[in-house]
Design a protein around this motif. Structure first.
Motif, short mmCIF file in Angstrom:
data_model
loop_
_atom_site.label_atom_id
_atom_site.label_comp_id
_atom_site.label_asym_id
_atom_site.label_seq_id
_atom_site.Cartn_x
_atom_site.Cartn_y
_atom_site.Cartn_z
N GLU A 74 -4.34 38.57 8.30
CA GLU A 74 -3.10 39.13 8.06
C GLU A 74 -3.43 40.77 8.63
OE1 GLU A 74 -2.97 37.25 3.61
OE2 GLU A 74 -2.48 39.22 4.14
N LEU A 78 -3.57 44.60 9.45
CA LEU A 78 -3.99 45.71 8.34
C LEU A 78 -2.96 46.62 8.42
CD1 LEU A 78 -7.55 46.42 10.31
CD2 LEU A 78 -7.19 45.07 8.23
N HIS A 79 -2.70 47.05 6.98
CA HIS A 79 -1.69 47.92 6.79
C HIS A 79 -1.89 49.36 6.86
CE1 HIS A 79 1.87 49.48 4.54
NE2 HIS A 79 2.20 48.37 4.31
N HIS A 131 -4.90 46.59 -1.41
CA HIS A 131 -3.90 45.64 -1.22
C HIS A 131 -2.68 45.76 -1.88
CE1 HIS A 131 -2.15 41.41 -2.04
NE2 HIS A 131 -2.50 41.41 -0.86
N THR A 172 1.24 46.84 -0.97
CA THR A 172 1.92 45.37 -1.03
C THR A 172 2.83 45.69 -2.14
OG1 THR A 172 0.26 44.26 0.00
CG2 THR A 172 2.02 42.87 -0.88
N ASP A 189 -10.97 40.42 3.43
CA ASP A 189 -9.78 39.66 2.72
C ASP A 189 -8.66 39.68 4.00
OD1 ASP A 189 -8.64 40.77 -0.63
OD2 ASP A 189 -9.66 39.01 0.34
N ARG A 190 -8.26 40.66 4.78
CA ARG A 190 -7.36 40.49 5.99
C ARG A 190 -7.88 39.36 6.83
NH1 ARG A 190 -2.28 42.65 5.06
NH2 ARG A 190 -2.63 42.37 2.73
N TYR A 194 -11.43 45.10 1.85
CA TYR A 194 -10.05 44.90 2.40
C TYR A 194 -10.17 44.24 3.86
CZ TYR A 194 -5.28 46.27 3.86
OH TYR A 194 -3.99 46.52 4.32
#
Lengths: 139, 499
Positions: free
Chosen positions: A55, A57-58, B225, B229, B432-433, B429
């Motif tokens: 996914e 990264l934000h 997260h 989100t 997880d990603r 994090y």
């Protein structure tokens, strides 16, 4: 990359006379295994690209991480209570959005949080929290 | 008369001591205090002991030990609440509970998850208590056979089993396990007393603390997260308070899970220094392995919660077996319990059974009563506790960060530990990603010193790793590790073929 950095560090470990294997033995075993596993994943990924995709990264996560770092570094300067109150207010406003109502709620949440932690940790359980340079002699 | 025999008169004396009103009230306080402190991440059982042990100074030895055992049971059990509600294990023992407990909460089954976790905790404690009473001498004799190769082998098995059965592929699990093992080498080497990977920083001499790393890799990564989100309207409605008591059907469906996990936890508890977190993860892995629907694990599957909580509480009885019979602390908590005995002028070991058997039986009864009291208290107050998850994220997330910061700081009074928590939040994090499992990392961090220390001692004593093959116990565990790897590879391969 992790393996390369850590492997380089192992060459700086002190030598010990009582153990021929020495300090770097075990880390180097682990680094070797990590490199092997990493190479396997890279080769496998090229041979068989299908797999669970990562996914993205934000960017907000990086911003939050930076904010947390500033908060932690401020603990010893401002003290736990002041730093935490400021952090809670900023974090709350960032999540709730800017408005006068949210600002007042942020202040209320910050005060209640810090008060609760102070009562539970310092008064209740007699655990020390950073006093900071503003109030070094706080009870 | 054998020092380990069951003397009815001594048993009755111990029972009267534990059932004394004052002692029972102290046990109530001990369980409640242990649960509350166990819920708060960063504090844990050892902190609970440190705060409550002064209460025992003026008590009779049997009563004082009963109080400390009650704190132990409450502290280990309390960690499941925040593990389920906000993905933050209150104690390291509840690490595996996060894997299915938190998804259950997200699916609107927070009450069921906590209710079943509490009952599983009580069952695990009671079963291990029965084992403690009936087979303590036999189990202690087996643990005496563990030497360097056996410790290495059981730790390797634990890591490969968890890596094989969590995440998408075993290699990703092994990668995170290796990173955890490497992280465990930071700081002063236990074998040599010299620093490694200190990068010239005095703070790094102490290495990476387990509590800051765990809070960071689970809680902080989850906060990152959640903060980035926003939940959908459906998700925001999912955390509801529904029924809290397990149904008889659920308990019957998990009967074999209870038994297997309790056995695993009791056995792991006997092996010094392995601990509740490893027991929970191994039991979880075995429950998934034995399940007809292994793909449901990790999505909010009740047997995952049951396995973890049964096993981590079952370590209590196992750890007490070795503590009482051999005087060997199984973990930091039992080390404090030994300190509690010494405060009252007692020493654990066979002499305790000979000279003060009423203390031993008081501990037995305290385990049983504490399990029941813990279950009643937690089930009664579960709804107020579960409401934590209904608090809006704009309130919950900042408060959790501050609470975790305070808790982690309180462990050693070091801001450096809070920085470690922050760093592992980022790492968690990232894991997880990138779809790398977190559980093997935790196991690597916990078991790293054990594996290295015993491996190097083995090489020092025997000159080669051959004892891993020649020792029947070690060879058995290594064979099980190979089986785990082969099974995982076969499962992945057959999954791709059928797809």
């Amino acid at each position: 990359m992790i393996a390369a950095v850590l492997l380089r560090e192992t060459f700086g470990f002190r030598r010990v006379d009582w153990d021929p294997l020495g300090l770097p033995f075990w880390p180097r075993v682990l680094i070797g295994l990590l490199v092997a596993a990493g190479l396997y994943l890279i080769v496998r990924g090229r041979l068989d690209p299908e797999g669970e995709p990562a996914e993205p990264l934000h960017g907000g996560a990086l911003l939050l991480l930076t904010g947390m770092l500033v908060y932690i570094l401020a603990l010893e300067r401002l003290g736990f209570h002041v730093a935490s109150a400021i952090f809670v207010m900023i974090f709350y406003m960032a999540l709730a959005g800017p408005s006068l109502r949210h600002g007042l709620q942020a202040v209320l949440v910050a005060v209640l949080t810090v008060l609760t932690v102070w009562l539970a940790f310092e008064r209740g359980m007699h655990l020390l929290l950073p006093a900071g340079e503003l109030f070094p002699e706080a009870p | 008369m054998s020092s380990f025999s069951l003397d009815p008169e001594v048993i009755l004396t111990a029972l009267r001591t534990v059932l004394d009103l004052e002692t029972f009230l102290y046990m109530l306080v001990g369980v409640a205090g242990g649960v509350i402190i166990g819920v708060i991440p960063g504090l844990g059982v050892v902190t609970a002991f440190a705060l409550l042990i002064p209460l025992s100074f003026t008590m009779a030895p049997a009563a004082g030990m009963s109080l400390l055992v009650a704190v132990y049971v409450g502290g280990v059990s309390g960690g499941c609440v925040t593990a389920i509600l906000i993905r933050m294990p209150g104690t390291p023992a509840s690490v595996a509970t996060v894997l299915d407990g938190f998804p259950m909460a997200q699916n609107g089954q927070a009450g069921a998850a906590i209710g079943n976790a509490v009952v599983a905790s009580a069952i695990g404690t009671l079963v291990s208590g029965i084992c403690l009473v009936l087979i303590a001498p036999l189990l202690a004799a087996f643990a005496l056979k563990f030497h360097f190769p056996e410790y290495v082998a059981v730790s390797v098995f634990a890591i490969t089993a968890v890596a094989a059965l969590t995440g998408t592929t075993i290699v990703r699990g092994l990668v995170t396990a290796l990173i955890g093992l490497l992280a465990a080498t930071f700081g002063i080497s236990e074998e040599d007393g010299m620093p490694r990977f200190d990068f010239g920083q005095p703070e790094m001499m102490g290495g990476i603390g387990l509590v800051p790393a765990l809070v960071g890799i689970f809680a902080m990564s989850q906060i990152l997260h959640d903060a980035t989100t926003p939940p959908s309207a459906a998700q925001s409605k999912r955390i509801r308070l529904e029924r809290t008591l397990p149904t008889l059907a659920e308990m019957a469906a998990n009967a074999w899970n209870y038994a297997r996990s309790a056995a695993i936890g009791t056995f792991i508890g006997i092996v010094p220094a392995v601990g509740g977190s490893a027991a929970g993860l191994i039991a979880y892995a075995q429950a998934k392995n034995a399940s007809r629907t292994p793909e449901k694990f990790g999505t909010g599957h009740l047997p995952g919660v049951v396995a973890s909580e049964t096993a981590n509480n079952a370590t209590i009885g196992g750890a007490l077996i070795v503590m009482l019979t051999l005087g060997i602390p199984g973990d930091a908590a039992t080390a404090v319990l030994i300190g509690g005995l010494m405060i009252h002028g007692l020493a654990p070991g066979p002499q305790l059974f000979l000279n003060s058997p009423e203390i031993v039986y008081a501990v037995y009864f305290a385990v049983f009563f504490s399990a029941i009291v813990m279950a009643v208290l937690m089930l009664l107050f579960m709804r107020p506790l579960a409401r934590i998850a209904e608090v809006p994220s704009r309130i919950l997330l900042p408060v959790v960060v501050v609470l975790a910061t305070a808790g982690v700081y309180a462990v050693n009074n070091r801001v450096f530990d809070v920085l470690v928590m922050w760093a592992f939040g980022g790492i968690g994090y990232l894991f997880d990603r990138l779809k790398y499992p977190l559980a093997p990392f935790v196991l690597g961090l916990v078991l790293g010193p054990l594996i290295e220390g015993n491996f190097r001692k083995m090489l020092g004593q025997y000159g080669s790793p051959m004892p891993l093959m020649t020792s029947p116990i070690a060879a058995t565990f290594l064979l099980l590790a190979v089986v785990s790897i082969v099974y995982s590879l076969w499962k992945n391969r057959s999954g791709k073929v059928t797809a």
